[in-house]
Every structure is written in structure tokens, then in C-alpha cells.
Write a protein that holds these residues in place. Structure first.
Motif, PDB file in Angstrom:
ATOM      1  N   UNK A  49      -4.494  58.336  10.005  1.00 60.46           N
ATOM      2  CA  UNK A  49      -5.127  58.898  11.197  1.00 60.46           C
ATOM      3  C   UNK A  49      -4.080  59.187  12.270  1.00 60.46           C
ATOM      4  N   UNK A  50      -3.179  58.251  12.458  1.00 59.93           N
ATOM      5  CA  UNK A  50      -2.119  58.424  13.450  1.00 59.93           C
ATOM      6  C   UNK A  50      -1.182  59.568  13.056  1.00 59.93           C
ATOM      7  N   UNK A  51      -0.862  59.652  11.776  1.00 66.06           N
ATOM      8  CA  UNK A  51      -0.010  60.737  11.296  1.00 66.06           C
ATOM      9  C   UNK A  51      -0.687  62.084  11.518  1.00 66.06           C
ATOM     10  N   UNK A  52      -1.971  62.162  11.277  1.00 65.45           N
ATOM     11  CA  UNK A  52      -2.716  63.397  11.504  1.00 65.45           C
ATOM     12  C   UNK A  52      -2.622  63.815  12.970  1.00 65.45           C
ATOM     13  N   UNK A  53      -2.758  62.882  13.876  1.00 66.83           N
ATOM     14  CA  UNK A  53      -2.644  63.171  15.307  1.00 66.83           C
ATOM     15  C   UNK A  53      -1.254  63.728  15.628  1.00 66.83           C
ATOM     16  N   UNK A  54      -0.237  63.113  15.083  1.00 64.78           N
ATOM     17  CA  UNK A  54       1.134  63.555  15.344  1.00 64.78           C
ATOM     18  C   UNK A  54       1.374  64.967  14.812  1.00 64.78           C
ATOM     19  N   UNK A  55       0.890  65.242  13.611  1.00 62.90           N
ATOM     20  CA  UNK A  55       1.077  66.567  13.020  1.00 62.90           C
ATOM     21  C   UNK A  55       0.312  67.623  13.811  1.00 62.90           C
ATOM     22  N   UNK A  56      -0.890  67.277  14.253  1.00 63.43           N
ATOM     23  CA  UNK A  56      -1.690  68.216  15.043  1.00 63.43           C
ATOM     24  C   UNK A  56      -1.014  68.525  16.374  1.00 63.43           C
ATOM     25  N   UNK A  57      -0.379  67.521  16.997  1.00 62.49           N
ATOM     26  CA  UNK A  57       0.332  67.755  18.256  1.00 62.49           C
ATOM     27  C   UNK A  57       1.471  68.752  18.053  1.00 62.49           C
ATOM     28  N   UNK A  58       2.206  68.592  16.965  1.00 63.29           N
ATOM     29  CA  UNK A  58       3.291  69.538  16.683  1.00 63.29           C
ATOM     30  C   UNK A  58       2.755  70.931  16.390  1.00 63.29           C
ATOM     31  N   UNK A  59       1.643  70.997  15.686  1.00 67.56           N
ATOM     32  CA  UNK A  59       1.053  72.299  15.358  1.00 67.56           C
ATOM     33  C   UNK A  59       0.606  73.039  16.618  1.00 67.56           C
ATOM     34  N   UNK A  60       0.281  72.322  17.667  1.00 71.41           N
ATOM     35  CA  UNK A  60      -0.181  72.936  18.910  1.00 71.41           C
ATOM     36  C   UNK A  60       0.954  73.512  19.750  1.00 71.41           C
ATOM     37  N   UNK A  61       2.192  73.238  19.377  1.00 72.91           N
ATOM     38  CA  UNK A  61       3.339  73.786  20.116  1.00 72.91           C
ATOM     39  C   UNK A  61       3.471  75.269  19.757  1.00 72.91           C
ATOM     40  N   UNK A  62       3.154  76.117  20.704  1.00 77.97           N
ATOM     41  CA  UNK A  62       3.135  77.563  20.440  1.00 77.97           C
ATOM     42  C   UNK A  62       4.519  78.122  20.125  1.00 77.97           C
ATOM     43  N   UNK A  63       5.551  77.516  20.669  1.00 77.36           N
ATOM     44  CA  UNK A  63       6.913  78.041  20.506  1.00 77.36           C
ATOM     45  C   UNK A  63       7.681  77.352  19.387  1.00 77.36           C
ATOM     46  N   UNK A  64       6.956  76.664  18.492  1.00 74.68           N
ATOM     47  CA  UNK A  64       7.661  75.912  17.445  1.00 74.68           C
ATOM     48  C   UNK A  64       8.359  76.860  16.469  1.00 74.68           C
ATOM     49  N   UNK A  65       9.464  76.387  15.950  1.00 75.35           N
ATOM     50  CA  UNK A  65      10.231  77.106  14.947  1.00 75.35           C
ATOM     51  C   UNK A  65       9.446  77.105  13.636  1.00 75.35           C
ATOM     52  N   UNK A  66       9.622  78.134  12.836  1.00 76.42           N
ATOM     53  CA  UNK A  66       8.886  78.220  11.566  1.00 76.42           C
ATOM     54  C   UNK A  66       9.243  77.076  10.620  1.00 76.42           C
ATOM     55  N   UNK A  67      10.417  76.473  10.787  1.00 71.87           N
ATOM     56  CA  UNK A  67      10.788  75.348   9.929  1.00 71.87           C
ATOM     57  C   UNK A  67       9.902  74.132  10.202  1.00 71.87           C
ATOM     58  N   UNK A  68       9.329  74.034  11.396  1.00 72.96           N
ATOM     59  CA  UNK A  68       8.394  72.946  11.704  1.00 72.96           C
ATOM     60  C   UNK A  68       7.156  73.085  10.833  1.00 72.96           C
ATOM     61  N   UNK A  69       6.732  74.312  10.578  1.00 75.19           N
ATOM     62  CA  UNK A  69       5.570  74.533   9.714  1.00 75.19           C
ATOM     63  C   UNK A  69       5.823  74.028   8.297  1.00 75.19           C
ATOM     64  N   UNK A  70       7.052  74.147   7.831  1.00 73.99           N
ATOM     65  CA  UNK A  70       7.379  73.609   6.502  1.00 73.99           C
ATOM     66  C   UNK A  70       7.161  72.107   6.479  1.00 73.99           C
ATOM     67  N   UNK A  71       7.639  71.448   7.537  1.00 73.30           N
ATOM     68  CA  UNK A  71       7.467  69.998   7.629  1.00 73.30           C
ATOM     69  C   UNK A  71       5.980  69.638   7.697  1.00 73.30           C
ATOM     70  N   UNK A  72       5.223  70.349   8.522  1.00 78.53           N
ATOM     71  CA  UNK A  72       3.794  70.082   8.656  1.00 78.53           C
ATOM     72  C   UNK A  72       3.070  70.273   7.329  1.00 78.53           C
ATOM     73  N   UNK A  73       3.379  71.339   6.637  1.00 78.03           N
ATOM     74  CA  UNK A  73       2.735  71.601   5.350  1.00 78.03           C
ATOM     75  C   UNK A  73       3.085  70.533   4.329  1.00 78.03           C
ATOM     76  N   UNK A  74       4.339  70.137   4.299  1.00 78.12           N
ATOM     77  CA  UNK A  74       4.766  69.115   3.349  1.00 78.12           C
ATOM     78  C   UNK A  74       4.102  67.775   3.613  1.00 78.12           C
TER      79      UNK A  74
END
Length: 110
Positions: A49-74
Motif C-alpha cells: 500500500x505504501x509503495x503504491x502511494x509512492x509510485x502514484x506520487x511520482x506518476x503525478x509529477x508532470x515534468x518527470x523524465x520518461x525514464x521514471x515511467x520505466x521505473x514505475x512500470x517495472x
């Protein structure tokens, strides 16, 4: 779910025939019979549950680098209730990069 096969999520609401599932990139309504339980212990449930919250916070960063999406997907497909040392360091480094302060919340599990 189309396009979400293999992803894990947190059930946030259960209805009579469907439930709401929180995945790192959003909330989805799915039929209950399409879910597979990970059958986690309470402390493992809390970690996920905590990990899901952390990943969702990163996903909400509009200016995130596309490499962050790789981490989120993995991490979104890894249904283990822990992170390797390297995964934890990568996640923490990305959170620092985007100035996301992580504070562990109280347990949601009963």
C-alpha cells in the motif's frame, strides 16, 4: 484489464460485482472475478500500500523524465512485498530528484 495485465494494485472499494483498484497510474473499476489475490501477510500488505502511494506520487509529477515511467512500470508489475537494495535506492533517488518527501503512514491493514 486491457493493458494492465500483470500489474498489482490496492483494492480501495469493493462493490457487489466490481471493485476499485488503485494502480500506480490511476484508479480502475474491475470485476471481482478478474482479480487474483497476492495473499499477503498484514505487514506485506502495508508495504505494498505504501509503495503504491509512492509510485502514484511520482506518476503525478508532470515534468518527470520518461525514464521514471520505466521505473514505475517495472515496480508496478513486481508483486513482491519488498524492494531490492538497488530498487530502493533508485526509487529514493528519483523521489529526491523531484523533491518528494516520503513519510511512512500508519498501517491500513487490520
Amino acid at each position: 484489464m486491457r493493458g494492465k495485465a500483470g500489474y498489482w494494485g490496492v483494492v480501495s472499494h469493493v462493490g457487489e460485482y466490481s471493485c476499485t483498484l488503485q494502480i500506480w497510474d490511476g484508479d480502475y473499476t474491475v470485476k471481482i472475478e478478474h482479480l487474483k489475490s497476492l495473499e499477503l501477510l498484514d505487514e506485506d500488505c502495508f508495504f505494498m500500500q505504501q509503495l503504491c502511494v509512492r509510485l502514484r506520487q511520482l506518476h503525478q509529477v508532470a515534468t518527470r523524465d520518461s525514464s521514471v515511467d520505466w521505473l514505475l512500470q517495472g515496480l508496478g508489475k513486481q508483486a513482491k512485498p519488498y524492494l531490492s537494495s538497488l530498487q530502493a535506492k533508485l526509487l529514493a533517488a528519483v523521489e529526491r530528484e523531484y523533491k518528494i518527501e516520503w513519510r511512512q503512514q500508519k498501517s491500513w491493514c487490520s
